[in-house]
Design an enzyme around this catalytic site. Structure first.
Site, PDB file in Angstrom:
ATOM      1  N   GLN A   1       5.018  -9.671   0.859  1.00  0.00           N
ATOM      2  CA  GLN A   1       3.802  -9.384   1.609  1.00  0.00           C
ATOM      3  C   GLN A   1       3.523  -7.888   1.627  1.00  0.00           C
ATOM      4  O   GLN A   1       2.367  -7.460   1.532  1.00  0.00           O
ATOM      5  CB  GLN A   1       3.926  -9.913   3.046  1.00  0.00           C
ATOM      6  N   GLU A   2       4.575  -7.087   1.708  1.00  0.00           N
ATOM      7  CA  GLU A   2       4.406  -5.640   1.780  1.00  0.00           C
ATOM      8  C   GLU A   2       4.023  -5.027   0.431  1.00  0.00           C
ATOM      9  O   GLU A   2       3.115  -4.195   0.349  1.00  0.00           O
ATOM     10  CB  GLU A   2       5.708  -4.990   2.280  1.00  0.00           C
TER      11      GLU A   2
END
Length: 481
Positions: free
Chosen positions: A312-313
């Protein structure tokens, strides 16, 4: 896929009415409570189920699953030990009831009117709709009379009963095949692989399967919302049924049912084909090099969750850099990196170590009143929008008569932090709460995809190895419901 509907008010009313109807005539602790008395005398509640992450599975050496957790709580409520038997198909499940080898079937089964001739239905604990499924890229049928190919469903299932009803009522030319040795999940996989044209599934199972088989597509609904229930033997003794109704009434009233369904079903709603296929490709192409590092440093959380956070990052790009200056696999700020003794933010090992340490620190900041298995979601929201704004969200939840320690209640207030009529009432003001909401939900979906994809991939490798060695191939492990 349309969002999952969890009508707790409806469930609560129906459960209460049924309990009131049963209670005056046969109290579950009367002299007539044969079924319940047998369970209490035995000191065991026996359930039969199927193996899947939604119902019952082993995770990191511990049992998990929505049906398992509900059954364990019911056993604790009765003051007895829970005994779980895992079965391969519907026939084996109902054989257990027929043979008095199980007290309850707790397997995420859809209400099936054909089964009620011999079995009793328990309370509803969530609802689904039955849907026609085809493979993306194939012609999409609009109605049952437009099917062009093989339709196969699991024999004895609610799907088969629905087709029989529709054939009798409206579609006399409708034909299909029944498979006694294949589950709904296995049939859905065949559709995804192009080996089968159509099958039926429930909206929850389909939503979870799409996380690892994005080729699955819904053509149309065949039913309105239908209840998912447990089954028990039909008899004149209502003691077990009455106890179960009372138990579920308490779960609805104290919010436990809502929290458990949020845990297992709260991430099912939305599906993004492009994002899912991109993620699955990254699992094959990028994750193998990073997996040892995630496993090494994920001491307080599942390594797959740490991997999902990293994706996600940064989409697992070690050199990722944002306009605000955060960098690396875990997208650490310069100040955070310095506090964690990370000297090189684009070094994969340092970044993963630092990210894992930071998440552990964030979880430790969460109040002890928050359940352990929900602290990670609060911590992630705090990481995304700041701890102060999380405090505001919890206070807003409490002000609106919600539970500030329940993620299902707090997450619904996060988007309110960007609305003037709400953030003007908070201590720390405006926050991009909708971004924090999406951030956490995305991570949960990546986690589900990663778990299911790895289970299926590892099962295939095991099967191929057995074939190469000349041994009979064992059936593939069922993929997530």
């Amino acid at each position: 896929m349309k969002p999952l509907k969890l009508n707790y008010f409806f469930i609560g009313i129906i459960t209460l009415l049924l309990a009131l109807a049963l209670w005056p005539s046969i109290p579950w602790r009367s002299s007539q409570d044969v079924q319940l008395r047998q369970i209490l005398s035995r000191g065991e509640l026996r359930i039969s189920t199927v193996n899947s992450p939604l119902t019952y599975a082993m995770s990191n050496g511990s049992p998990t699953g929505l049906d398992y957790e509900l059954a364990k709580r019911f056993a604790d409520y009765l003051g007895v030990k829970l005994v779980v038997s895992s079965r391969k198909n519907l026939d084996e499940l109902f054989d257990d009831l027929d043979g008095d080898d199980a007290d309850l079937l707790a397997a995420g089964l859809i209400y099936n009117h054909e089964r009620l001739e011999r079995f009793r239905a328990g309370p509803t604990y969530y609802s689904i709709s039955q849907q026609m499924v085809y493979r993306l890229g194939s012609p999409r049928p609009k109605t049952l009379d437009k099917l062009q190919g093989r339709l196969v469903v699991t024999s004895g299932s609610a799907h088969a009963a629905t087709l029989r009803d529709l054939k009798a009522e409206k579609y006399p030319q409708l034909s299909w095949e029944s498979a006694s040795d294949q589950s709904t999940q296995e049939l859905l996989k065949q559709v995804a692989d192009g080996k089968l044209d159509y099958t039926l599934g429930d909206s929850v199972t389909i939503g979870l399967m799409q996380r690892i088989h994005p080729q699955l597509a819904v053509a149309f609904d065949l039913s309105d919302e239908e209840p998912v229930i447990w089954y028990m033997r039909r008899s004149h003794d209502d003691s077990l049924s009455a106890a179960l109704l009372d138990f579920f009434s308490q779960l609805v009233e104290d919010g436990t049912l809502a929290r458990l369904e949020e845990k297992y079903l709260g991430h099912v709603g939305e599906f993004d084909y492009v994002d899912t296929t991109t993620f699955l490709s990254a699992i094959d192409e990028t994750l193998p090099d990073l997996r040892p590092l995630f496993e090494k440093y994920a001491t307080d959380i599942d390594w797959k969750l740490l991997a999902a956070i990293s994706y996600q990052e940064s989409h697992w790009n070690p050199l990722a850099t944002s306009p605000t200056g955060v960098r690396g696999l875990m997208m650490l700020t310069r100040n955070t990196a310095e506090s964690l003794n990370v000297t090189d933010r684009v070094d994969p090992e340092q970044s993963i170590r630092g990210g894992a340490q930071y998440m552990s620190h964030m979880m430790q900041k969460m109040p002890d009143t928050i359940p352990e298995d929900e602290k990670i979601w609060f911590a992630l929201a705090s990481y995304n929008m700041g701890y102060a704004h999380l405090l505001d969200a919890r206070k807003l939840t409490e002000k609106q008569k919600g539970n500030p320690d329940s993620w299902v209640d707090v997450k619904m207030r996060l988007p309110m932090l960007s609305q003037k009529r709400y953030y003007t009432q908070t201590t720390y003001g405006y926050a991009r709460g909708h971004e924090a909401y999406n951030y956490v939900e995305n991570i949960r979906r990546y986690m589900v995809s990663l778990e299911g994809y790895l289970i299926e991939k590892e099962a295939k490798v095991q099967q191929q190895t057995q074939i190469a060695l000349g041994y009979p191939a064992v059936p593939l492990t069922k993929v997530p419901e």
